[in-house]
Design a protein around this motif. Structure first.
Motif, PDB file in Angstrom:
ATOM      1  N   THR A 163       0.816  -1.222   0.000  1.00 21.08           N
ATOM      2  CA  THR A 163       0.000   0.000   0.000  1.00 21.08           C
ATOM      3  C   THR A 163       0.845   1.264   0.000  1.00 21.08           C
ATOM      4  O   THR A 163       0.309   2.359  -0.140  1.00 21.08           O
ATOM      5  CB  THR A 163      -0.916   0.037   1.223  1.00 21.08           C
ATOM      6  N   SER A 164       2.138   1.113   0.191  1.00 22.29           N
ATOM      7  CA  SER A 164       3.140   2.189   0.290  1.00 22.29           C
ATOM      8  C   SER A 164       3.157   2.862   1.661  1.00 22.29           C
ATOM      9  O   SER A 164       3.950   3.775   1.902  1.00 22.29           O
ATOM     10  CB  SER A 164       2.963   3.251  -0.805  1.00 22.29           C
ATOM     11  N   SER A 165       2.333   2.415   2.580  1.00 20.96           N
ATOM     12  CA  SER A 165       2.272   3.017   3.903  1.00 20.96           C
ATOM     13  C   SER A 165       3.629   2.955   4.613  1.00 20.96           C
ATOM     14  O   SER A 165       4.210   1.888   4.764  1.00 20.96           O
ATOM     15  CB  SER A 165       1.218   2.307   4.762  1.00 20.96           C
ATOM     16  N   GLY A 166       4.131   4.103   5.031  1.00 25.84           N
ATOM     17  CA  GLY A 166       5.348   4.182   5.821  1.00 25.84           C
ATOM     18  C   GLY A 166       6.651   4.083   5.053  1.00 25.84           C
ATOM     19  O   GLY A 166       7.718   4.315   5.635  1.00 25.84           O
ATOM     20  N   VAL A 167       6.617   3.753   3.768  1.00 22.32           N
ATOM     21  CA  VAL A 167       7.857   3.527   3.025  1.00 22.32           C
ATOM     22  C   VAL A 167       8.627   4.829   2.812  1.00 22.32           C
ATOM     23  O   VAL A 167       9.830   4.915   3.088  1.00 22.32           O
ATOM     24  CB  VAL A 167       7.575   2.842   1.670  1.00 22.32           C
ATOM     25  N   GLN A 168       7.955   5.860   2.319  1.00 25.66           N
ATOM     26  CA  GLN A 168       8.617   7.147   2.113  1.00 25.66           C
ATOM     27  C   GLN A 168       9.153   7.686   3.437  1.00 25.66           C
ATOM     28  O   GLN A 168      10.288   8.171   3.518  1.00 25.66           O
ATOM     29  CB  GLN A 168       7.634   8.147   1.490  1.00 25.66           C
ATOM     30  N   GLN A 169       8.354   7.578   4.486  1.00 23.91           N
ATOM     31  CA  GLN A 169       8.765   8.077   5.793  1.00 23.91           C
ATOM     32  C   GLN A 169       9.990   7.326   6.307  1.00 23.91           C
ATOM     33  O   GLN A 169      10.872   7.917   6.947  1.00 23.91           O
ATOM     34  CB  GLN A 169       7.617   7.947   6.796  1.00 23.91           C
ATOM     35  N   LEU A 170      10.058   6.023   6.023  1.00 29.48           N
ATOM     36  CA  LEU A 170      11.189   5.216   6.451  1.00 29.48           C
ATOM     37  C   LEU A 170      12.489   5.758   5.880  1.00 29.48           C
ATOM     38  O   LEU A 170      13.477   5.938   6.610  1.00 29.48           O
ATOM     39  CB  LEU A 170      10.978   3.760   6.005  1.00 29.48           C
ATOM     40  N   PHE A 171      12.506   6.033   4.587  1.00 23.61           N
ATOM     41  CA  PHE A 171      13.731   6.517   3.968  1.00 23.61           C
ATOM     42  C   PHE A 171      14.024   7.968   4.340  1.00 23.61           C
ATOM     43  O   PHE A 171      15.190   8.369   4.416  1.00 23.61           O
ATOM     44  CB  PHE A 171      13.665   6.324   2.451  1.00 23.61           C
ATOM     45  N   GLU A 172      12.985   8.749   4.579  1.00 19.53           N
ATOM     46  CA  GLU A 172      13.207  10.105   5.063  1.00 19.53           C
ATOM     47  C   GLU A 172      13.927  10.074   6.405  1.00 19.53           C
ATOM     48  O   GLU A 172      14.874  10.828   6.638  1.00 19.53           O
ATOM     49  CB  GLU A 172      11.870  10.845   5.208  1.00 19.53           C
ATOM     50  N   VAL A 173      13.480   9.196   7.280  1.00 20.60           N
ATOM     51  CA  VAL A 173      14.065   9.111   8.616  1.00 20.60           C
ATOM     52  C   VAL A 173      15.506   8.606   8.560  1.00 20.60           C
ATOM     53  O   VAL A 173      16.397   9.179   9.203  1.00 20.60           O
ATOM     54  CB  VAL A 173      13.213   8.202   9.532  1.00 20.60           C
ATOM     55  N   VAL A 174      15.769   7.552   7.784  1.00 16.78           N
ATOM     56  CA  VAL A 174      17.125   7.004   7.758  1.00 16.78           C
ATOM     57  C   VAL A 174      18.101   8.003   7.139  1.00 16.78           C
ATOM     58  O   VAL A 174      19.237   8.161   7.615  1.00 16.78           O
ATOM     59  CB  VAL A 174      17.176   5.637   7.036  1.00 16.78           C
ATOM     60  N   VAL A 175      17.680   8.710   6.092  1.00 16.40           N
ATOM     61  CA  VAL A 175      18.552   9.723   5.489  1.00 16.40           C
ATOM     62  C   VAL A 175      18.823  10.850   6.482  1.00 16.40           C
ATOM     63  O   VAL A 175      19.958  11.301   6.647  1.00 16.40           O
ATOM     64  CB  VAL A 175      17.934  10.280   4.185  1.00 16.40           C
ATOM     65  N   ASP A 176      17.788  11.305   7.137  1.00 10.44           N
ATOM     66  CA  ASP A 176      17.922  12.381   8.106  1.00 10.44           C
ATOM     67  C   ASP A 176      18.874  11.978   9.238  1.00 10.44           C
ATOM     68  O   ASP A 176      19.755  12.746   9.632  1.00 10.44           O
ATOM     69  CB  ASP A 176      16.548  12.731   8.676  1.00 10.44           C
ATOM     70  N   LYS A 177      18.692  10.765   9.769  1.00 10.51           N
ATOM     71  CA  LYS A 177      19.534  10.298  10.865  1.00 10.51           C
ATOM     72  C   LYS A 177      20.988  10.158  10.424  1.00 10.51           C
ATOM     73  O   LYS A 177      21.919  10.495  11.177  1.00 10.51           O
ATOM     74  CB  LYS A 177      19.017   8.965  11.405  1.00 10.51           C
ATOM     75  N   MET A 178      21.212   9.662   9.214  1.00 11.27           N
ATOM     76  CA  MET A 178      22.577   9.505   8.717  1.00 11.27           C
ATOM     77  C   MET A 178      23.261  10.854   8.579  1.00 11.27           C
ATOM     78  O   MET A 178      24.406  11.036   9.000  1.00 11.27           O
ATOM     79  CB  MET A 178      22.581   8.758   7.374  1.00 11.27           C
TER      80      MET A 178
END
Length: 211
Positions: A163-178
């Protein structure tokens, strides 16, 4: 994090390049998560990843272009000897399991231990990812997932590649944290990238022809 992280088609004026690896048992949806993020597509008939596959995506983070190299690793035992090679120089790791498959959850300690042993970046950003939340038959509760994440002092997020739920947010968070972790990455300077260890050369049979 800039919530409007967008995708770019060119690599000019890159701010930096980041390496992310997806690990976890066979069939948990690593490839589907990656396909949803990079191409906004979902294919329920996709075959199991053979070896390691590479996808690239350039995104905008706070008005800066960041190129992501994302390695999708096979979860099958016969390919496990290849996976540690691709931990070198990795700045982000997504440890994926299927919330409808208790076995995939029970193996997370093995994957986290392997990551700790072979990762060359002590400050690597790790996120535990519970996938397939679109299904109704959960075998792992949110509380169990959060407890495990707390034990390992890592983040926990849930996704549905279907459904794409949470996928964009997942990569936003990992990029931001890195990008907010000191010493984990460096700016590209004069066309040369300086990020710790370089990824070893890929063999076509390792990467399914995608390296």
């Amino acid at each position: 994090m800039n919530r409007a992280m967008t995708h770019q088609s060119q690599d000019s004026d890159l701010y930096t390049k980041l390496k992310i690896v997806l690990i976890g048992e066979r069939g948990v949806g690593k490839t589907s998560i990656l396909k949803r993020f990079t191409d906004d597509e979902f294919d329920s008939s996709r075959l199991t990843t053979i070896g390691v596959a590479l996808k690239e995506k350039t995104v905008t983070w706070k008005r800066k272009s960041v190129k992501l190299e994302i390695y999708d690793t096979a979860g099958e035992e016969r390919f496990r000897s290849l996976t540690p090679v691709f931990y070198r120089g990795t700045q982000g790791a997504l440890i994926v399991f299927d919330v409808t498959d208790k076995y995939s959850f029970s193996k997370l300690d093995v994957w986290l231990n392997e990551l700790n042993i072979f990762s060359t970046n002590p400050n690597i950003v790790r996120i535990l990812v519970g996938n397939k939340i679109d299904k109704g038959e959960r075998q792992v509760t949110v509380e169990e997932c959060q407890k495990l994440a707390e034990q390992h002092q890592i983040l926990y997020m849930e996704t549905s590649a279907k459904t794409s739920s949470g996928v964009q947010q997942l990569f936003e968070v990992v990029v931001d944290k890195m990008l907010q972790t000191p010493g984990l990455w460096e700016k590209i300077n004069s066309g040369r990238l300086k990020i710790g260890d370089r990824t070893p050369s890929c063999r076509p049979d390792w990467c399914n022809g995608m390296c």
